[in-house]
Design an enzyme around this catalytic site. Structure first.
Site, PDB file in Angstrom:
ATOM      1  N   LYS B  99      10.323   0.523  -0.625  1.00  0.00           N
ATOM      2  CA  LYS B  99       9.268   1.286  -0.957  1.00  0.00           C
ATOM      3  C   LYS B  99       8.512   1.356   0.583  1.00  0.00           C
ATOM      4  O   LYS B  99       8.032   0.573   0.987  1.00  0.00           O
ATOM      5  CB  LYS B  99       8.317   0.806  -1.798  1.00  0.00           C
ATOM      6  CG  LYS B  99       7.107   1.704  -1.890  1.00  0.00           C
ATOM      7  CD  LYS B  99       6.005   1.344  -2.900  1.00  0.00           C
ATOM      8  CE  LYS B  99       4.638   2.095  -2.792  1.00  0.00           C
ATOM      9  NZ  LYS B  99       3.726   1.648  -3.621  1.00  0.00           N
ATOM     10  N   GLY B 160      -4.941   2.474  -6.388  1.00  0.00           N
ATOM     11  CA  GLY B 160      -6.027   1.598  -6.921  1.00  0.00           C
ATOM     12  C   GLY B 160      -7.362   2.473  -7.534  1.00  0.00           C
ATOM     13  O   GLY B 160      -8.182   1.758  -8.196  1.00  0.00           O
ATOM     14  N   ALA B 186       0.952   5.656  -7.630  1.00  0.00           N
ATOM     15  CA  ALA B 186      -0.507   5.662  -7.105  1.00  0.00           C
ATOM     16  C   ALA B 186      -1.453   6.714  -7.847  1.00  0.00           C
ATOM     17  O   ALA B 186      -1.361   7.768  -7.989  1.00  0.00           O
ATOM     18  CB  ALA B 186      -0.741   5.683  -5.697  1.00  0.00           C
ATOM     19  N   GLY B 187      -2.439   6.163  -8.826  1.00  0.00           N
ATOM     20  CA  GLY B 187      -3.403   7.158  -9.320  1.00  0.00           C
ATOM     21  C   GLY B 187      -3.548   6.943 -10.760  1.00  0.00           C
ATOM     22  O   GLY B 187      -4.582   7.368 -11.341  1.00  0.00           O
ATOM     23  N   ASN B 208       0.586  -0.271 -10.505  1.00  0.00           N
ATOM     24  CA  ASN B 208       0.087  -1.499 -10.538  1.00  0.00           C
ATOM     25  C   ASN B 208      -1.305  -1.782 -10.913  1.00  0.00           C
ATOM     26  O   ASN B 208      -1.223  -2.309 -12.234  1.00  0.00           O
ATOM     27  CB  ASN B 208       0.276  -1.869  -8.945  1.00  0.00           C
ATOM     28  CG  ASN B 208       0.371  -3.686  -8.849  1.00  0.00           C
ATOM     29  OD1 ASN B 208       0.715  -4.045  -7.916  1.00  0.00           O
ATOM     30  ND2 ASN B 208      -0.525  -4.200  -9.845  1.00  0.00           N
ATOM     31  N   THR B 209      -2.360  -1.170 -10.445  1.00  0.00           N
ATOM     32  CA  THR B 209      -3.633  -1.430 -11.043  1.00  0.00           C
ATOM     33  C   THR B 209      -3.769  -0.874 -12.334  1.00  0.00           C
ATOM     34  O   THR B 209      -4.461  -1.626 -13.026  1.00  0.00           O
ATOM     35  CB  THR B 209      -4.511  -0.794  -9.968  1.00  0.00           C
ATOM     36  OG1 THR B 209      -4.133  -1.225  -8.577  1.00  0.00           O
ATOM     37  CG2 THR B 209      -6.041  -1.319 -10.065  1.00  0.00           C
TER      38      THR B 209
END
Lengths: 70, 257
Positions: B99, B160, B186-187, B208-209
């Protein structure tokens, strides 16, 4: 008594005996049984060469591994 | 129903969720969340070893027989740094997939798309299989596709942030105009965000987050798995057209008088 040589490991100064190999350093640091990637002076030292790569005065080493990340 | 697989290069995957391994409160939680997400690919970062502690690391939580490791270049601000990081990752043993992220600004963590394209070209030439994080910008995605990336990974919102798919129209334009898989990276903040990405036709979602930042990460991991699955099925089913006015569901003939 042999004069120890100064190296830098992950930003920290360290003294090792002349003739110390990368593998010996990893053992000394307790990473002998761990998967750690080694870069010396910005060049990757492949695992197969850890035992035969001898550290020199002023060498800067980066010892890295995988951590959690996204 | 026929298997709904997707490909990265020669490899087939069933799961359409890729999860990060950061920010969990413990390795047990990491392990449980990965399992609940159903992911087959998990991301990891590369950092200096802790010279003072010999605690178990994230690798102890990742069964390499079950998961493909996807090392990232998080925290790299130039093509050179990203490539240097991946040389070390390769030395640690991985599955060729990487990545790539080259960050352009610490506050937004938006990518430096120009440097990302440059790094992608060089990494592809070295034989890496590159999955690049990039802006939700069609031209950047096309440049990355031309550079030989196996997929493109446009952000839905800042890393995040949990703000969801901020620009579904841009995402649709990317989907219409690139041939490689489009993975939203992301997001994603909650299950509906993941479902929206999949309903748009994205191949997969990376998060992830959205999981690790939930009050109950393992439960959210399951919610994300179900949402990705639901969104994918809705996309394949093809949604009904939107109408401005009502259209009765019951027959209009035969009403009693």
């Amino acid at each position: 008594m042999s004069v120890r040589i100064e190296i830098v490991v992950n930003g920290e100064a360290r003294a090792v005996d002349p003739g110390t190999s990368v593998a010996a350093l990893l053992g000394e640091l307790g990473f002998g049984d761990r998967r750690v990637a080694v870069e010396r002076n910005r060049e990757v030292i492949p695992r197969a060469q850890h035992a035969t790569t001898i550290l020199g005065e002023g060498d800067r080493l980066e010892l890295v591994t995988f951590v959690g990340g996204g | 129903m026929k298997d709904d697989l997707w490909q990265l290069g020669e490899r087939n995957f069933r799961s359409r969720i890729i999860v990060g391994t950061g920010k969990y409160s413990s390795l047990d939680e990491t392990r449980a969340a990965l399992a609940a997400s159903g992911a087959e690919i998990v991301t990891v970062a590369l950092r200096r070893v802790d010279l003072k502690s010999k605690e178990p690391t994230v690798l102890d939580a990742i069964d390499r027989a079950k998961y493909v490791l996807l090392p990232n270049t998080a925290g790299c601000y130039s093509a050179d740094e990203a490539i240097r990081t991946l040389h070390l990752a390769r030395e640690l043993g991985m599955d060729e997939l990487v990545k790539l992220e080259v960050i352009g600004d610490p506050k937004t963590l938006f990518p430096d798309n120009t440097a990302t394209v440059e790094a992608a070209r060089r990494l592809v030439a070295e034989g890496f299989k590159v999955l690049p994080y990039c802006s939700d910008d069609l031209i950047t995605c096309k440049r990355l596709e031309d550079a030989g990336c196996l997929a493109v990974m446009p952000l839905a919102a800042p890393i995040g942030s949990g703000l969801g798919i901020r620009n579904p129209h841009n995402m649709r334009l990317i989907l219409d105009n690139v041939k490689v898989p489009v993975i939203v990276d992301a997001g994603v903040g909650t299950a509906s965000d993941a479902a929206i990405a999949m309903e748009l036709g994205c191949t997969a979602v990376l998060m992830n987050t959205g999981i690790a930042g939930a009050k109950q990460p393992v439960l959210m991991a399951e919610a994300m798995r179900l949402a990705v699955d639901a969104g994918r099925k809705a996309f394949r089913a093809g949604r009904m057209p939107r109408r401005d006015y009502a259209n009765a569901s019951s027959p209009t003939a035969g009403l009693i008088e």
